[in-house]
Every structure is written in structure tokens, then in C-alpha cells.
Design an enzyme around this catalytic site. Structure first.
Site, short mmCIF file in Angstrom:
data_model
loop_
_atom_site.label_atom_id
_atom_site.label_comp_id
_atom_site.label_asym_id
_atom_site.label_seq_id
_atom_site.Cartn_x
_atom_site.Cartn_y
_atom_site.Cartn_z
N ASP A 71 -5.34 -6.43 7.20
CA ASP A 71 -4.52 -5.36 7.78
C ASP A 71 -3.26 -5.96 8.41
O ASP A 71 -3.15 -6.05 9.63
CB ASP A 71 -5.35 -4.60 8.81
N LYS A 73 -0.04 -4.94 7.29
CA LYS A 73 1.01 -3.90 7.24
C LYS A 73 2.38 -4.49 6.86
O LYS A 73 3.36 -4.34 7.59
CB LYS A 73 1.10 -3.16 8.58
N ILE A 77 11.76 -6.74 2.64
CA ILE A 77 12.48 -6.50 1.39
C ILE A 77 11.49 -6.60 0.23
O ILE A 77 10.44 -7.25 0.36
CB ILE A 77 13.65 -7.49 1.22
N PRO A 78 11.76 -5.92 -0.88
CA PRO A 78 10.77 -5.85 -1.97
C PRO A 78 10.22 -7.19 -2.42
O PRO A 78 9.00 -7.33 -2.60
CB PRO A 78 11.55 -5.14 -3.09
N ARG A 192 -14.69 7.15 15.97
CA ARG A 192 -15.54 6.74 17.09
C ARG A 192 -16.78 7.62 17.15
O ARG A 192 -16.66 8.85 17.16
CB ARG A 192 -14.78 6.83 18.41
#
EC number: 4.1.1.23
Length: 245
Positions: A71, A73, A77-78, A192
Site C-alpha cells: 500500500d 499509493k 509521472i507516468p 471495524r
């Protein structure tokens, strides 16, 4: 929703539970991991732990039999995002994500970077709107849409770019399944069990509610990691989900 295993050849569990490893200390994290069974959950490694302990930590978790959601994220830039996603695939993770707000060119480059990995490619997921964000937070960024509407816009772009699914709040899941179809995977933080503190998540739901809403993979952190008996907590959550399925 039917509880099914990931299409990844590495999958070792059909549980939708992904436990967030949010530890400051490597030994504490491994001590927790050694108390649980890879058949009962997958593990999520985020920015803090990956920055502190690196790819070797991920390998240690994999050696214990766990599927890993990396994780991080990615949002760049590509070309850079594509190389980062390919590096995650080389590491053998089960799932990796990028920010949908990076745009179509970035997401397309990330997807194309995984083509050479074939069936061994990780699931590729995009983050829509962080579950900690409310309408006022989006307004500060110049976004006038509600969190749900903005998340849907980003999810549509994600699907257009050929991704496997999105990270979204459980409240968006019912709508997303209707709009984007059953094969488009929904990964949801802020899950939760009943009675748990909401912490820093704002849009939360219980595991049973999330399953009913169409969530495919539910991220659960402190209710499991801070449990006196995490193995039993996981088994109880999975049992309740099987009863609800």
C-alpha cells in the site's frame, strides 16, 4: 457477495480480510505476524513500514506464507509510476496501488507495466478518496463534489484504464458494484468490528455490513493488531463473514 480467492496464483487464503501492519518496530510486527495464520488473512504493508524496513521485510512476511498488499499509493509521472509498479511485481506482492488522481496517462502506464507478468501480476488497484476525508477536506482542494461523487468519478476513470478495482469507502460499495460490475474489485479501509473505536477513519462499517455492501477485500488494523488474541479475533471475524455470506 461470494467469498472467493484472488485470481493471483500466489493466493493462499479466500478470506477477504487484509490486516494493516501499522507498526513502528519490525520485531513487534513480526511477533504479531507469528501469532496469526496466513490462511485467515492477508497483510498490508504501508509507507511507514516499507520506508523503515524495505523490501526485505516484505520478503520475510512472504516467507511466512502471507499474501502482501503493498500500500504505497504511487502518484508520479507516468514513467516513474510504471517502474514502481513493476518493481512491486518483481517483489511478488499480491496487490499494489496508485492514486487515481494521478490521471489516465499515469494509470495506463502502470497497467501496461504489468502486462509482461501475465497471471503472476499483482492486482492493480487505484485509491479514490481517502476514507479520512470529508466534504470540507475536498472543498479545501477546490473539489466541489461530495466524497461519494468524486470517488465515483475517479473509479470510472480507473476502470477505463483497465485496473482491477479501487480503494473506496464501504458506503460507496453498493453503488460501485451496480455501476462498475461484480468483477471490479473493491478494497475498503475503515472496517471495524462492532464496538471498535473509529480511530482516524471517518467513513466506517463493520465487516458484516461491508460484505453485504459488496466489498471484496476489507482492511482491518487495530481491532486485530491490538487484540489480546489476534488469531481468535481473525477466526471470529471470518466465521461471522461466512455466516453472513
Amino acid at each position: 457477495m461470494t467469498l472467493t480467492a484472488s485470481s493471483s496464483s500466489r493466493a493462499v487464503t479466500n478470506s477477504p480480510v487484509v490486516v494493516a501492519l501499522d507498526y513502528h518496530n519490525r520485531d513487534d510486527a513480526l511477533s504479531f505476524v507469528d501469532k496469526i495464520d496466513p490462511r485467515d488473512c492477508r497483510l498490508k504493508v504501508g509507507k511507514e513500514m516499507f520506508t523503515l524496513f524495505g523490501p526485505q521485510f516484505v520478503r520475510e512476511l512472504q516467507q511466512r506464507g502471507f499474501d502482501i498488499f503493498l500500500d504505497l499509493k504511487f502518484h508520479d509521472i507516468p514513467n516513474t509510476a510504471a517502474h514502481a509498479v513493476a518493481a512491486a511485481a518483481d517483489l511478488g506482492v499480491w496487490m499494489v496501488n496508485v492514486h487515481a488522481s494521478g490521471g489516465a496517462r499515469m494509470m495506463t502506464a502502470a497497467r501496461e507495466a504489468l502486462v509482461p507478468y501475465g497471471k503472476d501480476a499483482p492486482l492493480l488497484i487505484a485509491v479514490t478518496v481517502l476514507t479520512s476525508m470529508e466534504a470540507s477536506d475536498l472543498a479545501d482542494l477546490g473539489v466541489t463534489l461530495s466524497p461519494a461523487d468524486y470517488a465515483e468519478r475517479l473509479a470510472a476513470l480507473t476502470q477505463k484504464c483497465g485496473f482491477d478495482g479501487v480503494v473506496c469507502s464501504a458506503q460507496e460499495a453498493v453503488r460501485f458494484k451496480q455501476v462498475f460490475g461484480q468483477e471490479f474489485k473493491l478494497v475498503t479501509p475503515g472496517i471495524r468490528p462492532q464496538g471498535s473505536d473509529a480511530g482516524d477513519q471517518r467513513r466506517i462499517m463493520t465487516p458484516e455490513q461491508a460484505l453485504a455492501a459488496g466489498v471484496d477485500y476489507m482492511v482491518i488494523g487495530r481491532p486485530v493488531t491490538q487484540s489480546v488474541d489476534p488469531a481468535q479475533t481473525l477466526k471470529a471475524i471470518n466465521a461471522s463473514l461466512q455466516r453472513s455470506a
